[in-house]
Design a protein around this motif. Structure first.
Motif, PDB file in Angstrom:
ATOM      1  N   UNK A  24       0.823  -1.214   0.000  1.00 21.54           N
ATOM      2  CA  UNK A  24       0.000   0.000   0.000  1.00 21.54           C
ATOM      3  C   UNK A  24       0.853   1.258   0.000  1.00 21.54           C
ATOM      4  N   UNK A  25       2.123   1.093  -0.293  1.00 20.62           N
ATOM      5  CA  UNK A  25       3.031   2.231  -0.316  1.00 20.62           C
ATOM      6  C   UNK A  25       3.818   2.342   0.964  1.00 20.62           C
ATOM      7  N   UNK A  26       5.072   2.650   0.819  1.00 18.57           N
ATOM      8  CA  UNK A  26       5.974   2.795   1.955  1.00 18.57           C
ATOM      9  C   UNK A  26       5.732   4.139   2.626  1.00 18.57           C
ATOM     10  N   UNK A  27       5.723   4.138   3.951  1.00 19.88           N
ATOM     11  CA  UNK A  27       5.502   5.372   4.694  1.00 19.88           C
ATOM     12  C   UNK A  27       6.785   5.921   5.298  1.00 19.88           C
ATOM     13  N   UNK A  28       7.901   5.236   5.086  1.00 19.79           N
ATOM     14  CA  UNK A  28       9.190   5.659   5.634  1.00 19.79           C
ATOM     15  C   UNK A  28      10.021   6.244   4.491  1.00 19.79           C
ATOM     16  N   UNK A  29      10.508   7.469   4.651  1.00 20.49           N
ATOM     17  CA  UNK A  29      11.214   8.138   3.550  1.00 20.49           C
ATOM     18  C   UNK A  29      12.669   7.715   3.368  1.00 20.49           C
ATOM     19  N   UNK A  30      12.990   6.467   3.692  1.00 23.38           N
ATOM     20  CA  UNK A  30      14.356   5.993   3.506  1.00 23.38           C
ATOM     21  C   UNK A  30      14.336   4.518   3.113  1.00 23.38           C
ATOM     22  N   UNK A  31      15.423   4.014   2.524  1.00 27.20           N
ATOM     23  CA  UNK A  31      15.481   2.595   2.168  1.00 27.20           C
ATOM     24  C   UNK A  31      15.410   1.711   3.416  1.00 27.20           C
ATOM     25  N   UNK A  32      15.137   0.437   3.216  1.00 27.26           N
ATOM     26  CA  UNK A  32      15.039  -0.519   4.311  1.00 27.26           C
ATOM     27  C   UNK A  32      16.443  -0.888   4.783  1.00 27.26           C
ATOM     28  N   UNK A  33      16.659  -0.792   6.081  1.00 31.98           N
ATOM     29  CA  UNK A  33      17.891  -1.271   6.690  1.00 31.98           C
ATOM     30  C   UNK A  33      17.620  -2.725   7.061  1.00 31.98           C
ATOM     31  N   UNK A  34      18.416  -3.645   6.570  1.00 31.04           N
ATOM     32  CA  UNK A  34      18.147  -5.069   6.785  1.00 31.04           C
ATOM     33  C   UNK A  34      18.121  -5.465   8.257  1.00 31.04           C
ATOM     34  N   UNK A  35      18.815  -4.716   9.105  1.00 32.30           N
ATOM     35  CA  UNK A  35      18.807  -5.012  10.546  1.00 32.30           C
ATOM     36  C   UNK A  35      17.475  -4.660  11.195  1.00 32.30           C
ATOM     37  N   UNK A  36      16.708  -3.785  10.559  1.00 32.82           N
ATOM     38  CA  UNK A  36      15.455  -3.306  11.144  1.00 32.82           C
ATOM     39  C   UNK A  36      14.301  -3.559  10.191  1.00 32.82           C
TER      40      UNK A  36
END
Length: 138
Positions: A24-36
């Motif tokens: 439904x669309x990403x709400x975080x304005x940054x790429x995914x950190x694999x640790x989180x």
């Protein structure tokens, strides 16, 4: 659109980031950190999404799937606790998968219950409970 892996330092696994696959669309304005992140699986071999989601995006995704379950067939009679316990099991997912359409539209997303911390370099050890002697009063 293909997910793009990139790193600020190609020698360090810690810096790898990836595109969020929130349907439904990403709400975080940054790429995914694999640790989180939360790892998912797709029912389609042709899926081009990253299959990783920000924890925050996953929580919103999971809430939308829980809402779908609340209104669906047999799951309507389940308590909130039962819905949460069953959502990613075969029992719950068979009822909820239609609410899990991947944004590539080729498959359905499911939480990877076998997710391991591949990037965590600290070995996990299980602590054994030691018997502690008990004192008795006379």
């Amino acid at each position: 659109s293909q997910s793009v892996l990139f790193s600020s330092n190609s020698d360090e696994v810690d810096d790898i980031f990836i595109t969020c696959c929130a349907p439904n669309g990403c709400t975080v304005p940054s790429p995914v950190n694999l640790h989180q992140s939360v790892k998912l699986t797709s029912s389609s071999d042709q899926c081009v999404c990253s299959l990783f989601m920000h924890s925050e995006c996953f929580e919103q995704f999971e809430e939308s799937v829980l809402q779908y379950l609340k209104l669906s067939g047999r799951a309507r009679s389940w308590s909130e606790k039962q819905r949460r316990q069953n959502i990613w099991s075969k029992r719950g997912y068979d009822l909820a998968f239609k609410a899990c359409l991947c944004k590539c539209k080729k498959g359905f997303l499911k939480k990877d219950l076998d997710q391991v911390e591949e990037f965590d370099h600290v070995p996990v050890t299980k602590s054994k409970k030691k018997k502690v002697p008990t004192a008795t009063l006379r």
